[in-house]
Design an enzyme around this catalytic site. Structure first.
Site, PDB file in Angstrom:
ATOM      1  CG  LEU A 249      -6.913   7.252  -4.225  1.00 14.99           C
ATOM      2  CD1 LEU A 249      -8.402   7.111  -4.573  1.00 14.99           C
ATOM      3  CD2 LEU A 249      -6.096   6.169  -4.911  1.00 14.99           C
TER       4      LEU A 249
ATOM      5  NE  ARG B  53      -8.878   1.480 -10.160  1.00 15.59           N
ATOM      6  CZ  ARG B  53      -9.206   2.745 -10.318  1.00 15.59           C
ATOM      7  NH1 ARG B  53      -8.336   3.576 -10.882  1.00 15.59           N
ATOM      8  NH2 ARG B  53     -10.373   3.200  -9.923  1.00 15.59           N
TER       9      ARG B  53
ATOM     10  CG  HIS C  77      -8.133  13.569  -2.529  1.00 13.11           C
ATOM     11  ND1 HIS C  77      -7.355  14.453  -1.806  1.00 13.11           N
ATOM     12  CD2 HIS C  77      -7.303  12.563  -2.895  1.00 13.11           C
ATOM     13  CE1 HIS C  77      -6.112  14.003  -1.751  1.00 13.11           C
ATOM     14  NE2 HIS C  77      -6.061  12.862  -2.414  1.00 13.11           N
TER      15      HIS C  77
ATOM     16  NE  ARG D 238       4.052  15.529  -4.639  1.00 11.28           N
ATOM     17  CZ  ARG D 238       4.088  14.202  -4.503  1.00 11.28           C
ATOM     18  NH1 ARG D 238       4.201  13.435  -5.577  1.00 11.28           N
ATOM     19  NH2 ARG D 238       4.016  13.660  -3.302  1.00 11.28           N
TER      20      ARG D 238
ATOM     21  CG  ASP E  75       2.457  18.092  -3.103  1.00 11.73           C
ATOM     22  OD1 ASP E  75       1.843  17.058  -2.819  1.00 11.73           O
ATOM     23  OD2 ASP E  75       3.677  18.240  -2.893  1.00 11.73           O
TER      24      ASP E  75
ATOM     25  CE  LYS F  92       0.044  17.320   2.053  1.00 14.00           C
ATOM     26  NZ  LYS F  92       0.711  17.454   0.739  1.00 14.00           N
TER      27      LYS F  92
END
Length: 390
Positions: free
Chosen positions: A93, A53, A98, A190, A202, A116
């Site tokens: 992302l 973006r 996701h 995270r 994570d 993942k």
């Protein structure tokens, strides 16, 4: 919040007679190692576009990594997903995005490779795989470590009967706090609950995947017997900086895992800093023990130590398959890419992660959070177009 859908051409891509054309959603830090570099040695793959973006950032990223096309502005992701010259969408992302972008990509007729954890919840994973099957597309969670020959060899030793039945499995995945402070900023995704953050999401998926992979229990969720979180200072009630959990495995075997985004120092007061990460996988069996060091990144360096209760111990390494398949220079991500391309092209991959494995992985994560007394990760508010019109 889901992204508003602009008016656009959502023509399904016609598979290219040349290399598969992959577009990346977001100028992500992980993409060079996870996709761009592996693609450079794969003759049937071309990373042709990135959507960011921020136009300036996207342009710099594309120039640095030799990507020919960029999409920018508020509709950048939509435009890349809708582009008929893209065959595959890679989605690195934040976790909470996701599901939306996986579904949008599948709805546009694109194969997807998703970092993942694949989704925030098990139900979201079910919906993704159901749509992929309906449309005849490939969807894969990028649990790259299990594609490497070292992990395959570890499983072969454990399940081959050489050392008898499994008694216990211990896995760790942790970064020293002295290192993580330079990797993760205070506002890192995270640590954002609304984006499905947390250590289990994570890092914790690695030891869960490793435990289930080597023991052959990857078609059902693990029974979680205990879970102890260490809250992150920014949101200790909802975001785990670390998690220790134990599991009940078949035939009275047990499992334990520890994942930590910032391992504390050693000693009574934690004053002696740790300098090395912890990536250990150990399995105790009736007739001995086997350990794999660096199971998450064995391409960098690893060893497999086999210690029979009787007889001589040995050390193995496996950078290629026994029959010569692969390349010693390939990373876990390159082995994963090989499998993904084979699947898209209708060939049988050397190894493949079935949808049930990913879904039950997320069910296990949900069970860990429940046992730890922490809230489940919030599902996406995105309503898939095909579901909405059903």
């Amino acid at each position: 919040m889901p992204s508003e859908q602009p008016t656009q051409n959502t023509t399904t891509a016609t598979p290219s007679p040349g290399p598969l054309r992959i577009g990346i959603l977001g100028a992500a830090r992980i993409a060079p190692n996870a996709l761009i570099k592996p693609a450079q040695s794969h003759p049937d793959v071309a990373v042709t576009a990135v959507a960011c973006r921020d136009a300036a950032r996207g342009t710099r990223y594309a120039r640095k990594w030799g990507i020919t096309r960029t999409f920018s502005g508020p509709n950048a992701y939509h435009e890349l997903v809708a582009d008929p010259e893209i065959d595959v969408v890679y989605i690195p992302l934040p976790n909470g995005l996701h599901f939306e972008w996986s579904m949008r990509a599948l709805e546009a007729g694109k194969h997807i490779l998703v970092e993942k954890p694949m989704t925030s919840t098990a139900e979201e994973a079910r919906q993704i795989f159901a749509l992929a099957e309906k449309k005849g597309l490939v969807a894969l969670e990028a649990m790259h470590s299990v594609f490497h020959p070292a992990m395959q060899r570890m499983r072969e030793i454990v399940q081959g009967g050489e050392l008898g039945k499994v008694k216990s499995v211990e896995t760790t995945f942790g970064l020293p706090g002295i290192i993580s402070r330079f990797i993760f900023g205070k506002d890192d995704v995270r640590f954002n609950y609304d984006l499905a953050g947390g250590c289990m999401m994570d890092m914790g998926v690695y030891p869960i995947a490793a435990t289930r992979f080597v023991t052959g229990t990857d078609s059902t969720p693990l029974e979680v017997t205990s879970a102890m979180p260490t809250g992150h200072p920014s949101d200790p009630a909802r975001i785990d900086r670390a998690m220790h959990a134990t599991f009940a495995l078949p035939d009275s075997a047990t499992g334990s895992m520890t994942a930590d985004l910032a391992l504390p120092g050693r000693g009574p007061l934690g004053l002696v800093p740790r300098l090395l990460p912890q990536f250990t996988l150990g399995v105790a069996l009736d007739g001995g023990r086997v350990e794999l060091w660096n199971y998450a990144g064995p391409h960098v360096y690893h060893w497999i130590k086999v210690r029979p209760a009787r007889g001589a111990a040995r050390t193995e390494k496996a950078y290629k398959y026994k029959d010569g398949r692969g390349d010693a220079a390939w990373s876990t991500y390159r082995y994963q890419l090989e499998a993904f391309v084979d699947k898209v092209r209708g060939r049988t991959p050397w190894y493949w992660i079935e949808p049930t494995t990913t879904i039950t992985e997320m069910e296990t994560v949900e069970r860990v959070y429940a046992k730890a007394g922490m809230p489940p990760r919030v599902p996406s508010s995105y309503k898939p177009a095909e579901s909405a019109s059903a």
